[in-house]
Design a protein around this motif. Structure first.
Motif, PDB file in Angstrom:
ATOM      1  N   LYS A 106       0.861  -1.184   0.000  1.00 47.06           N
ATOM      2  CA  LYS A 106       0.000   0.000   0.000  1.00 47.06           C
ATOM      3  C   LYS A 106       0.894   1.230   0.000  1.00 47.06           C
ATOM      4  N   ILE A 107       0.801   1.992  -1.060  1.00 44.99           N
ATOM      5  CA  ILE A 107       1.575   3.226  -1.182  1.00 44.99           C
ATOM      6  C   ILE A 107       0.619   4.368  -0.878  1.00 44.99           C
ATOM      7  N   GLU A 108       0.854   5.000   0.274  1.00 44.66           N
ATOM      8  CA  GLU A 108      -0.048   6.067   0.720  1.00 44.66           C
ATOM      9  C   GLU A 108       0.392   7.403   0.147  1.00 44.66           C
ATOM     10  N   LEU A 130      -2.428   3.649  -3.445  1.00 42.06           N
ATOM     11  CA  LEU A 130      -2.190   2.764  -4.572  1.00 42.06           C
ATOM     12  C   LEU A 130      -1.704   1.430  -4.037  1.00 42.06           C
ATOM     13  N   SER A 131      -2.266   0.337  -4.542  1.00 43.83           N
ATOM     14  CA  SER A 131      -1.780  -1.004  -4.216  1.00 43.83           C
ATOM     15  C   SER A 131      -1.403  -1.700  -5.516  1.00 43.83           C
ATOM     16  N   VAL A 132      -0.429  -2.593  -5.414  1.00 46.87           N
ATOM     17  CA  VAL A 132       0.121  -3.258  -6.590  1.00 46.87           C
ATOM     18  C   VAL A 132       0.007  -4.767  -6.424  1.00 46.87           C
ATOM     19  N   ILE A 133      -0.376  -5.443  -7.518  1.00 47.17           N
ATOM     20  CA  ILE A 133      -0.374  -6.905  -7.547  1.00 47.17           C
ATOM     21  C   ILE A 133       0.541  -7.316  -8.684  1.00 47.17           C
ATOM     22  N   GLU A 134       1.598  -8.033  -8.349  1.00 45.44           N
ATOM     23  CA  GLU A 134       2.527  -8.547  -9.342  1.00 45.44           C
ATOM     24  C   GLU A 134       2.677 -10.047  -9.118  1.00 45.44           C
ATOM     25  N   ASN A 135       3.296 -10.729 -10.056  1.00 45.90           N
ATOM     26  CA  ASN A 135       3.474 -12.168  -9.897  1.00 45.90           C
ATOM     27  C   ASN A 135       4.194 -12.528  -8.607  1.00 45.90           C
ATOM     28  N   LEU A 140     -14.158  -9.701   3.382  1.00 49.12           N
ATOM     29  CA  LEU A 140     -13.204  -8.877   2.635  1.00 49.12           C
ATOM     30  C   LEU A 140     -13.783  -7.477   2.501  1.00 49.12           C
ATOM     31  N   ASN A 141     -13.011  -6.483   2.914  1.00 50.25           N
ATOM     32  CA  ASN A 141     -13.488  -5.106   2.875  1.00 50.25           C
ATOM     33  C   ASN A 141     -12.352  -4.090   2.761  1.00 50.25           C
ATOM     34  N   MET A 142     -11.156  -4.554   2.442  1.00 52.67           N
ATOM     35  CA  MET A 142     -10.009  -3.657   2.299  1.00 52.67           C
ATOM     36  C   MET A 142      -9.347  -3.924   0.952  1.00 52.67           C
ATOM     37  N   PRO A 143      -9.194  -2.898   0.102  1.00 53.42           N
ATOM     38  CA  PRO A 143      -8.635  -3.124  -1.227  1.00 53.42           C
ATOM     39  C   PRO A 143      -7.146  -3.458  -1.238  1.00 53.42           C
TER      40      PRO A 143
END
Length: 127
Positions: free
Chosen positions: A7-9, A15-20, A76-79
């Motif tokens: 989580k980049i505040e 912004l959150s990132v999903i990578e392999n 689930l309630n947090m991105p």
């Protein structure tokens, strides 16, 4: 298993990132559920080989996981958090809030042969 995403505040928005490297499998398919009517349930199946990673990118919903021996409920309630779902795990999604968006990441393309859509068949398959 809940996995926390980076989580980049920033005052302009987070912004959150999903990578392999973020999740325990390579990404091959991404889909999302939205405009789910109140009281509607989704899921109700297991996969023989596919894993999944589920995120509530907006709103909230419950994911009920069942491995044939134990049932667990995850809200689930947090991105910036996601739920890892191993193969051969029965999953149901319920209690969608208004405006909820459910993002699902998979390591494989759609394959109807990988689905088990009957709970009794799922239990038999486990034996």
């Amino acid at each position: 298993m809940i996995i926390n995403l980076p989580k980049i505040e920033d005052p302009r928005g987070n912004l959150s990132v999903i990578e392999n490297e973020t999740i325990p499998f390579p990404i091959k398919r991404v889909y999302y559920l939205y405009d789910v009517p109140s009281g509607t349930e989704r899921g109700g199946h297991a996969h023989k080989e596919q894993e999944a990673f589920i995120i509530a990118v907006s709103g909230s919903f419950d994911v009920i996981l069942n491995d044939g021996q134990q049932k667990r409920v995850y809200t689930l309630n947090m991105p910036n958090q996601g739920l890892y779902v191993p193969k051969m795990t029965w999953r149901e999604l319920k209690n969608f809030s208004s405006g909820a968006v459910c993002l699902v990441i998979s390591p494989a393309v759609y394959d109807e042969e990988d689905y088990i859509r009957d709970y009794e068949e799922f239990i038999s398959y486990l034996k």
